[in-house]
Design a protein around this motif. Structure first.
Motif, short mmCIF file in Angstrom:
data_model
loop_
_atom_site.label_atom_id
_atom_site.label_comp_id
_atom_site.label_asym_id
_atom_site.label_seq_id
_atom_site.Cartn_x
_atom_site.Cartn_y
_atom_site.Cartn_z
N SER A 184 3.41 14.22 8.13
CA SER A 184 2.09 14.65 7.64
C SER A 184 1.81 16.08 8.13
O SER A 184 1.73 16.32 9.34
CB SER A 184 0.99 13.72 8.16
OG SER A 184 1.18 12.41 7.67
N THR A 230 4.51 5.21 3.52
CA THR A 230 3.87 6.51 3.62
C THR A 230 4.56 7.47 2.67
O THR A 230 5.78 7.64 2.74
CB THR A 230 3.95 7.06 5.05
OG1 THR A 230 3.25 6.18 5.94
CG2 THR A 230 3.32 8.45 5.14
N THR A 261 0.83 -1.20 0.00
CA THR A 261 0.00 0.00 0.00
C THR A 261 0.87 1.25 0.00
O THR A 261 1.93 1.29 0.62
CB THR A 261 -0.95 0.05 1.23
OG1 THR A 261 -0.17 -0.04 2.42
CG2 THR A 261 -1.95 -1.09 1.19
N VAL A 262 0.39 2.24 -0.73
CA VAL A 262 1.00 3.56 -0.75
C VAL A 262 -0.03 4.52 -0.15
O VAL A 262 -1.10 4.74 -0.74
CB VAL A 262 1.36 3.99 -2.18
CG1 VAL A 262 1.99 5.38 -2.18
CG2 VAL A 262 2.28 2.98 -2.83
N SER A 263 0.27 5.05 1.03
CA SER A 263 -0.68 5.89 1.75
C SER A 263 -0.06 7.22 2.10
O SER A 263 1.16 7.35 2.21
CB SER A 263 -1.15 5.19 3.03
OG SER A 263 -1.71 3.93 2.76
N GLY A 264 -0.91 8.23 2.30
CA GLY A 264 -0.42 9.53 2.71
C GLY A 264 -1.51 10.57 2.67
O GLY A 264 -2.70 10.25 2.66
N ALA A 316 4.06 -1.64 3.11
CA ALA A 316 3.21 -0.46 3.26
C ALA A 316 4.12 0.75 3.47
O ALA A 316 4.96 0.73 4.37
CB ALA A 316 2.26 -0.63 4.45
N ASN A 346 3.61 11.29 1.51
CA ASN A 346 2.77 12.47 1.43
C ASN A 346 3.13 13.30 0.20
O ASN A 346 4.26 13.24 -0.29
CB ASN A 346 2.92 13.31 2.70
CG ASN A 346 2.44 12.56 3.93
OD1 ASN A 346 1.33 12.05 3.95
ND2 ASN A 346 3.28 12.47 4.96
N SER A 357 -3.60 0.35 -3.09
CA SER A 357 -2.97 -0.97 -3.12
C SER A 357 -2.32 -1.19 -4.47
O SER A 357 -2.93 -0.94 -5.52
CB SER A 357 -4.02 -2.05 -2.85
OG SER A 357 -3.44 -3.35 -2.94
N SER A 360 -5.10 5.96 0.22
CA SER A 360 -4.41 4.69 0.41
C SER A 360 -4.68 3.83 -0.82
O SER A 360 -5.84 3.56 -1.16
CB SER A 360 -4.91 3.97 1.67
OG SER A 360 -4.20 2.77 1.88
N LEU A 371 -6.61 12.38 2.80
CA LEU A 371 -5.92 11.10 2.91
C LEU A 371 -6.21 10.19 1.73
O LEU A 371 -7.30 10.22 1.14
CB LEU A 371 -6.31 10.40 4.21
CG LEU A 371 -5.91 11.11 5.51
CD1 LEU A 371 -6.48 10.37 6.71
CD2 LEU A 371 -4.40 11.23 5.62
N THR A 390 -8.53 11.15 -2.99
CA THR A 390 -8.34 11.67 -1.64
C THR A 390 -9.70 11.91 -1.01
O THR A 390 -10.65 12.30 -1.70
CB THR A 390 -7.55 12.99 -1.64
OG1 THR A 390 -8.29 13.98 -2.35
CG2 THR A 390 -6.19 12.80 -2.30
#
Length: 252
Positions: free
Chosen positions: A180, A132, A40-43, A130, A134, A83, A81, A79, A74
């Motif tokens: 963040s 993060t 996962t790429v989240s931010g 996974a 931003n 996959s 996330s 936010l 977003t």
């Protein structure tokens, strides 16, 4: 003897010789390549909180935008996330469209992808992990610097990505990719000390005030032509051209 009996006996011998039954199934499945795990790429997308933005993750192995690996949106809190299933490689994250509030004026501004406006970031992805990432003013600058290092100076992408992120992080005074930012106009984010997240938020607020003042000085309505996202795009073009913020962009 039933005429089918020899056939049944022969089949039993063949299956036994080939490792039939449950043991044979395990052996066969064990010979198949394991499926690649998803990561996962989240931010958060932040130029002020960016809501309704389209987030795309691309292969960045050659230092240019490659194949699309995954996409998403977003939320109202900025936010995202996403996959992805991919081997280890550099990735590019871009946030287009959507809208945000200018801290200095309170006006809502649309991110106009037809003008090339976007937030971006680059990072090294490890398969199944996974991470993060931003997307902000600073990470967009790091993306431009990475492209300069690769396309102009010939640096390897796997070296240029961390080098650019580290250089901009040293300039900012905090990790620009993983930290963040907070919306400093939100009373809920008040604090007795200046944290790195608040410091990040103040950078966005400062850009907003700068562009508001430029608009007024030019005799234009606040945040009409000159907006934070327009400034970010100009700064990205600037650093991508020669590796420094010197006011000379790709168009001269």
């Amino acid at each position: 003897m039933n005429r089918f009996t020899p056939i049944i006996i022969l089949l039993a011998i063949v299956l036994t010789a080939c490792g039939g039954g449950s043991g044979g199934s395990a052996s066969t499945s064990g010979s198949l390549p394991a499926s690649r795990p998803a990561g996962t790429v989240s931010g958060v997308a932040f130029d002020g909180v960016v809501s309704g933005g389209t987030v795309s993750v691309y292969d960045f192995s050659n230092g240019t935008k490659g194949a699309l690996l995954g996409s998403g949106q977003t939320g109202n809190d900025g936010l995202f996330s996403i996959s992805i299933i991919s081997p280890d490689k550099p990735i590019l994250i871009e946030v287009e469209d959507g809208a945000y509030l200018e801290e200095a004026s309170g006006l809502q501004v649309q991110i106009d992808s037809s003008k090339g406006q976007k937030l971006s970031a680059v990072q090294l992805y490890q398969s199944g992990q996974a991470i993060t990432v931003n997307t902000t003013f600073f990470t967009t600058l790091a993306t431009g610097l990475t492209q300069y290092l690769v396309q102009t100076l010939g640096r390897a992408v796997t070296d240029a990505v961390p080098a650019a992120n580290q250089q901009l992080s040293a300039w900012a005074g905090f990790d620009i990719v993983k930290t963040s930012p907070l919306n400093v106009t939100d009373p809920a984010n008040r604090a007795a000390v200046l944290t790195e997240r608040l410091q990040y938020g103040f950078v966005a607020a400062a850009v907003s005030e700068l562009t508001r003042q430029v608009s007024v000085a030019a005799g234009q309505p606040e945040h009409s032509t000159w907006t934070s996202i327009a400034f970010i795009q100009a700064a990205y073009d600037d650093i991508r051209a020669d590796g420094v913020l010197d006011g000379v962009g790709t168009s001269g």
